[in-house]
Write a protein that holds these residues in place. Structure first.
Motif, PDB file in Angstrom:
ATOM      1  N   ASP A 161       4.528  -5.849  11.251  1.00 14.09           N
ATOM      2  CA  ASP A 161       5.484  -5.308  10.281  1.00 14.09           C
ATOM      3  C   ASP A 161       5.037  -3.971   9.721  1.00 14.09           C
ATOM      4  OD1 ASP A 161       7.143  -7.489  10.591  1.00 14.09           O
ATOM      5  OD2 ASP A 161       6.450  -8.510   8.768  1.00 14.09           O
ATOM      6  N   ILE A 162       3.775  -3.642   9.921  1.00 13.90           N
ATOM      7  CA  ILE A 162       3.243  -2.358   9.465  1.00 13.90           C
ATOM      8  C   ILE A 162       3.412  -1.354  10.600  1.00 13.90           C
ATOM      9  CG2 ILE A 162       1.147  -1.123   8.779  1.00 13.90           C
ATOM     10  CD1 ILE A 162       0.186  -3.758   7.545  1.00 13.90           C
ATOM     11  N   SER A 163       4.072  -0.260  10.326  1.00 19.30           N
ATOM     12  CA  SER A 163       4.256   0.762  11.362  1.00 19.30           C
ATOM     13  C   SER A 163       2.949   1.513  11.589  1.00 19.30           C
ATOM     14  CB  SER A 163       5.354   1.741  10.961  1.00 19.30           C
ATOM     15  OG  SER A 163       4.902   2.580   9.913  1.00 19.30           O
ATOM     16  N   LEU A 164       2.877   2.173  12.715  1.00 17.20           N
ATOM     17  CA  LEU A 164       1.696   2.980  13.013  1.00 17.20           C
ATOM     18  C   LEU A 164       1.514   4.082  11.973  1.00 17.20           C
ATOM     19  CD1 LEU A 164      -0.698   3.573  14.844  1.00 17.20           C
ATOM     20  CD2 LEU A 164       0.844   4.815  16.365  1.00 17.20           C
ATOM     21  N   ASP A 165       2.608   4.675  11.522  1.00 15.33           N
ATOM     22  CA  ASP A 165       2.508   5.713  10.490  1.00 15.33           C
ATOM     23  C   ASP A 165       1.990   5.145   9.168  1.00 15.33           C
ATOM     24  OD1 ASP A 165       3.315   7.805  12.112  1.00 15.33           O
ATOM     25  OD2 ASP A 165       5.433   7.583  11.582  1.00 15.33           O
ATOM     26  N   GLU A 166       2.461   3.956   8.795  1.00  9.92           N
ATOM     27  CA  GLU A 166       1.953   3.313   7.575  1.00  9.92           C
ATOM     28  C   GLU A 166       0.464   3.009   7.714  1.00  9.92           C
ATOM     29  OE1 GLU A 166       5.732   0.849   5.819  1.00  9.92           O
ATOM     30  OE2 GLU A 166       4.815   0.104   7.672  1.00  9.92           O
ATOM     31  N   TRP A 167       0.072   2.543   8.893  1.00 10.85           N
ATOM     32  CA  TRP A 167      -1.338   2.255   9.163  1.00 10.85           C
ATOM     33  C   TRP A 167      -2.184   3.528   9.032  1.00 10.85           C
ATOM     34  CZ3 TRP A 167      -4.947  -1.271   9.344  1.00 10.85           C
ATOM     35  CH2 TRP A 167      -6.126  -1.022  10.029  1.00 10.85           C
ATOM     36  N   LYS A 168      -1.698   4.606   9.603  1.00 16.38           N
ATOM     37  CA  LYS A 168      -2.441   5.865   9.509  1.00 16.38           C
ATOM     38  C   LYS A 168      -2.598   6.299   8.063  1.00 16.38           C
ATOM     39  CE  LYS A 168      -1.293   7.633  14.093  1.00 16.38           C
ATOM     40  NZ  LYS A 168      -0.612   8.692  14.854  1.00 16.38           N
ATOM     41  N   ASP A 169      -1.539   6.155   7.269  1.00 16.17           N
ATOM     42  CA  ASP A 169      -1.617   6.489   5.845  1.00 16.17           C
ATOM     43  C   ASP A 169      -2.644   5.608   5.135  1.00 16.17           C
ATOM     44  OD1 ASP A 169       0.349   8.417   6.189  1.00 16.17           O
ATOM     45  OD2 ASP A 169       1.962   7.158   5.371  1.00 16.17           O
ATOM     46  N   LEU A 170      -2.640   4.331   5.447  1.00 17.96           N
ATOM     47  CA  LEU A 170      -3.601   3.409   4.848  1.00 17.96           C
ATOM     48  C   LEU A 170      -5.022   3.781   5.241  1.00 17.96           C
ATOM     49  CD1 LEU A 170      -4.353   0.845   3.272  1.00 17.96           C
ATOM     50  CD2 LEU A 170      -3.907  -0.454   5.375  1.00 17.96           C
ATOM     51  N   CYS A 171      -5.235   4.107   6.506  1.00 24.65           N
ATOM     52  CA  CYS A 171      -6.572   4.504   6.969  1.00 24.65           C
ATOM     53  C   CYS A 171      -7.054   5.756   6.241  1.00 24.65           C
ATOM     54  CB  CYS A 171      -6.573   4.746   8.474  1.00 24.65           C
ATOM     55  SG  CYS A 171      -6.425   3.234   9.446  1.00 24.65           S
ATOM     56  N   TYR A 172      -6.167   6.705   6.055  1.00 33.49           N
ATOM     57  CA  TYR A 172      -6.519   7.924   5.328  1.00 33.49           C
ATOM     58  C   TYR A 172      -6.915   7.583   3.892  1.00 33.49           C
ATOM     59  CZ  TYR A 172      -6.164  12.434   3.045  1.00 33.49           C
ATOM     60  OH  TYR A 172      -6.436  13.553   2.295  1.00 33.49           O
ATOM     61  N   MET A 173      -6.117   6.731   3.248  1.00 36.42           N
ATOM     62  CA  MET A 173      -6.387   6.354   1.868  1.00 36.42           C
ATOM     63  C   MET A 173      -7.731   5.621   1.757  1.00 36.42           C
ATOM     64  SD  MET A 173      -3.937   4.232  -0.807  1.00 36.42           S
ATOM     65  CE  MET A 173      -3.259   3.322   0.549  1.00 36.42           C
ATOM     66  N   VAL A 174      -7.983   4.669   2.636  1.00 29.15           N
ATOM     67  CA  VAL A 174      -9.233   3.927   2.614  1.00 29.15           C
ATOM     68  C   VAL A 174     -10.420   4.860   2.840  1.00 29.15           C
ATOM     69  CG1 VAL A 174     -10.611   2.213   3.872  1.00 29.15           C
ATOM     70  CG2 VAL A 174      -8.251   1.690   3.220  1.00 29.15           C
ATOM     71  N   THR A 175     -10.291   5.748   3.800  1.00 31.34           N
ATOM     72  CA  THR A 175     -11.379   6.684   4.090  1.00 31.34           C
ATOM     73  C   THR A 175     -11.670   7.562   2.882  1.00 31.34           C
ATOM     74  OG1 THR A 175     -10.877   6.686   6.456  1.00 31.34           O
ATOM     75  CG2 THR A 175     -12.108   8.584   5.598  1.00 31.34           C
ATOM     76  N   GLU A 176     -10.630   8.062   2.242  1.00 34.70           N
ATOM     77  CA  GLU A 176     -10.819   8.899   1.053  1.00 34.70           C
ATOM     78  C   GLU A 176     -11.498   8.130  -0.064  1.00 34.70           C
ATOM     79  OE1 GLU A 176     -10.081  12.326   0.453  1.00 34.70           O
ATOM     80  OE2 GLU A 176     -10.130  12.175   2.639  1.00 34.70           O
TER      81      GLU A 176
END
Length: 112
Positions: free
Chosen positions: A93-108
């Motif tokens: 249910d999580i799109s690849l774009d949502e996943w990328k945003d989450l990864c960016y947020m977690v990394t930051e």
């Protein structure tokens, strides 16, 4: 993204998906609870058994210290399918774009 943050991103995604369920399964509740890295001493780890399974799976997938978000998305989805097909269905249910945003947020957040 750094592999050490991958587990945190997976946990946060699954925790959000858990919160969205009207009646989450007991298996999902247990998995999210065990995968929670915020209750352990080292924020890049979770329940030792879950962490060991996750690390072994990532090793088998040849996921190194750095991984692009697209590869990470499909690796996490495969890991979740191995744990319980229901988890992978929810994760889809999580799109690849949502996943990328989450990864960016977690990394930051985690690299501070």
């Amino acid at each position: 993204m750094k592999r050490k943050y991958l587990h945190i991103a997976m946990y946060r995604a699954m925790d959000c998906l858990y919160d969205e369920q009207e009646q989450p399964s007991e298996e999902l509740l247990q998995f999210v609870s065990d995968a929670n890295p915020y209750i352990w001493e080292d924020r890049t780890t979770s329940d030792p058994a879950i962490q060991a399974d996750f690390d072994k799976f990532m090793d088998r997938q040849n996921i190194g210290e750095e991984v692009d978000e697209s590869t990470a998305y499909y690796a996490v989805k495969s890991f979740l399918a191995e744990q319980n097909p229901e988890f992978a269905e929810l994760f889809a249910d999580i799109s690849l774009d949502e996943w990328k945003d989450l990864c960016y947020m977690v990394t930051e957040e985690e690299s501070k």
